[in-house]
Structure formats: structure tokens, C-alpha cells
Design a protein around this motif. Structure first.
Motif, PDB file in Angstrom:
ATOM      1  N   LYS A  52       0.791  -0.845  -0.044  1.00  0.00           N
ATOM      2  CA  LYS A  52       0.037  -0.431  -0.071  1.00  0.00           C
ATOM      3  C   LYS A  52       1.516   0.926   0.392  1.00  0.00           C
ATOM      4  N   GLU A  55       1.762   1.714  -3.430  1.00  0.00           N
ATOM      5  CA  GLU A  55       0.950   2.278  -4.395  1.00  0.00           C
ATOM      6  C   GLU A  55       0.519   3.440  -4.211  1.00  0.00           C
ATOM      7  N   SER A  56       0.805   3.721  -2.725  1.00  0.00           N
ATOM      8  CA  SER A  56       0.299   5.906  -2.413  1.00  0.00           C
ATOM      9  C   SER A  56       0.998   6.797  -2.693  1.00  0.00           C
ATOM     10  N   TRP A  57       2.207   6.513  -4.386  1.00  0.00           N
ATOM     11  CA  TRP A  57       2.044   7.618  -5.177  1.00  0.00           C
ATOM     12  C   TRP A  57       1.904   6.872  -6.172  1.00  0.00           C
ATOM     13  N   GLU A  58       0.698   7.594  -7.098  1.00  0.00           N
ATOM     14  CA  GLU A  58       0.392   7.509  -8.569  1.00  0.00           C
ATOM     15  C   GLU A  58       1.101   7.153  -9.085  1.00  0.00           C
ATOM     16  N   PRO A  59       1.909   6.676 -10.723  1.00  0.00           N
ATOM     17  CA  PRO A  59       2.843   6.479 -11.181  1.00  0.00           C
ATOM     18  C   PRO A  59       3.293   7.916 -11.986  1.00  0.00           C
ATOM     19  N   ASP A  60       1.981   8.905 -12.133  1.00  0.00           N
ATOM     20  CA  ASP A  60       2.652  10.252 -12.730  1.00  0.00           C
ATOM     21  C   ASP A  60       2.281  11.210 -11.847  1.00  0.00           C
ATOM     22  N   ALA A  61       2.595  11.065 -10.550  1.00  0.00           N
ATOM     23  CA  ALA A  61       2.470  12.032  -9.378  1.00  0.00           C
ATOM     24  C   ALA A  61       3.768  13.112  -9.537  1.00  0.00           C
ATOM     25  N   LYS A  75      -1.993  16.093  -5.213  1.00  0.00           N
ATOM     26  CA  LYS A  75      -3.158  14.808  -5.101  1.00  0.00           C
ATOM     27  C   LYS A  75      -3.433  13.657  -5.260  1.00  0.00           C
ATOM     28  N   LYS A  76      -2.019  13.417  -6.115  1.00  0.00           N
ATOM     29  CA  LYS A  76      -1.608  12.200  -6.551  1.00  0.00           C
ATOM     30  C   LYS A  76      -0.869  11.192  -5.457  1.00  0.00           C
ATOM     31  N   HIS A  78      -1.419   9.680  -1.731  1.00  0.00           N
ATOM     32  CA  HIS A  78      -2.482   9.180  -0.780  1.00  0.00           C
ATOM     33  C   HIS A  78      -2.061   8.720   0.824  1.00  0.00           C
ATOM     34  N   TYR A 101       8.769   1.043  -8.994  1.00  0.00           N
ATOM     35  CA  TYR A 101       7.596   1.544  -8.724  1.00  0.00           C
ATOM     36  C   TYR A 101       7.341  -0.306  -7.409  1.00  0.00           C
TER      37      TYR A 101
END
Length: 234
Positions: A52, A55-61, A75-76, A78, A101
């Protein structure tokens, strides 16, 4: 390293080991290890948590917008607000994810709890090769467990441990294997005093001639199996 050396990509791996020594537990604030099956429950929770976090950073954050001075789009990124039996984390991960990743997760699950852990989280599994039929049965069991958790069996590779014995003829190979086995049997008394550091069992308290029907030469005689044998023999 992946960020700073993009021209020489590296793959990071996480080898998941639940340990078998109380001394290891004492390095992490525990008096002794948790019971065997519970160690796998704890490991599964840990892997759920770190997954988790990855994955807390979106790929394009990450934007790296020099005009606005923006490094990442908040916003990306979490929080995860994870709370389990053993671990708790607000998140998000306090560093940007690597280009990979998430690391490749390796596990060597042989017991039922180990197989379940591997089926839930592992990308590759190292397993003993106790004959072709046993290898097929192990593969089928892992695939069934993966399907039960909603995973595609193709997403986890099984790596069987094989020790080939090479000789000019089949007879010479058999003779070489017998020499190896004989050497292991002859050194068992030397190896036995070191066993408690791995198994946490003091074999000095047992009459091994009564406990075991044959010499213990298998590298895959696990602590769990040894404990079962000792309990059955009183």
C-alpha cells in the motif's frame, strides 16, 4: 540508485524470510519468535502494508514543473491509513517511488502457511525439487492458491532447487552421488551441535537413535518436521 543511475537500470528484490531463530527476534525487541504459523500471518500483514505504501504515489504523481516549482502533484499522493494486528501506518511513503515502482518479491514457502504467503504476495518462489511428481503437485497447489486470492498464476515464477551430478556415465554419476551422501552421513555428528542455532532445539536432550529411524541427511528436514517427530516420539 535507480533514480541516480537510470542509464544502468537495476532490479531491486525483496526476499521475504520469517526467520527460525529467537536470537534474530531479540534484535528487534522481542524475547523470542512468534509461533511458526503466526510468523506468516505477521509477514503477510507486513507485505500488505508496504504494498500500500508503494502504491500511495500514483505513477504520474511526480511532475518536476520548474516553472511553477512543483515537484509532485499532492492530489496524486495519498495516505493509506493502514491499521492491522501488528502494524499501523498513516502513509504516504515518505519518498518517491523508484522507476521499478515496487521490488520483485521472492519467497520460499514450503509449509502450508508459507505457500499461502507466497501465493498472496510473491513474484517468484524458490522450492525444493523432490521429484517430478512432487514438483508438479507443488506447482498445482500454488496455482490453486493464487487463483483463490484473485491472482493470475502466470504472475509468479517457480524456481526449483536442483543439484545436478555430472559424470561421463550414468554409473559414475550414481557412484559420485553415493560418495556425497556418505560424506554427509559421516559428518552428521559434526553438524548436529550447530543445529540448535537454526532449529532452536537442543538435541543433546534426546537419544537420537530412538528418535529417528534413519540418519538425518536431508537438507529439507525443517524445524516444523523435526518438532513433529520429537512430539510423536515423546
Amino acid at each position: 540508485m535507480q533514480h541516480h543511475r537510470p542509464h544502468r537500470p537495476r532490479t531491486f528484490r525483496l526476499n521475504v524470510v520469517t526467520s527460525g531463530e529467537d536470537r534474530a527476534a531479540q534484535n528487534f525487541g522481542l524475547d523470542k519468535l512468534y509461533e511458526h504459523d503466526e510468523r506468516y500471518v505477521r509477514a503477510s500483514e507486513y507485505l500488505e502494508l508496504v504494498s500500500k505504501l508503494w502504491e500511495s504515489w500514483e505513477p504520474d504523481a511526480i511532475e518536476r514543473d520548474y516553472m511553477t516549482g512543483t515537484y509532485a502533484n499532492y492530489k496524486k499522493v495519498h495516505t493509506i491509513d493502514f491499521e492491522g494486528k501488528y502494524y499501523r501506518s498513516r502513509g504516504p511513503l515518505n519518498t518517491a517511488p523508484s522507476p521499478q515502482y515496487r521490488p520483485t518479491i521472492a519467497q520460499a514457502g514450503a509449509s502450508p502457511p508459507g505457500r499461502e504467503l507466497a501465493a498472496q504476495h510473491a513474484d517468484t518462489i524458490v522450492a525444493p525439487a523432490n521429484g517430478v511428481e512432487a514438483m508438479k503437485a507443488y506447482r498445482d497447489d500454488i496455482h490453486a492458491r493464487m487463483k483463490a486470492t484473485g491472482r493470475d498464476p502466470a504472475h509468479c515464477k517457480l524456481l526449483y532447487l536442483v543439484t545436478p551430478i555430472v559424470a561421463d556415465t550414468h554409473e559414475e554419476a550414481l557412484a559420485k552421488r553415493e560418495r556425497v551422501v556418505s560424506t554427509i552421513r559421516s559428518t552428521s555428528n559434526t553438524c548436529l551441535p550447530r543445529s540448535p542455532s537454526i532449529t532452536e532445539i537442543d538435541f543433546a536432550q534426546f537419544d537420537l537413535a530412538l528418535v529417528f529411524n534413519e540418519p538425518v541427511v536431508s537438507a529439507w528436514l525443517t524445524t516444523v518436521k523435526i518438532n513433529k517427530i520429537l512430539r510423536c516420539r515423546g
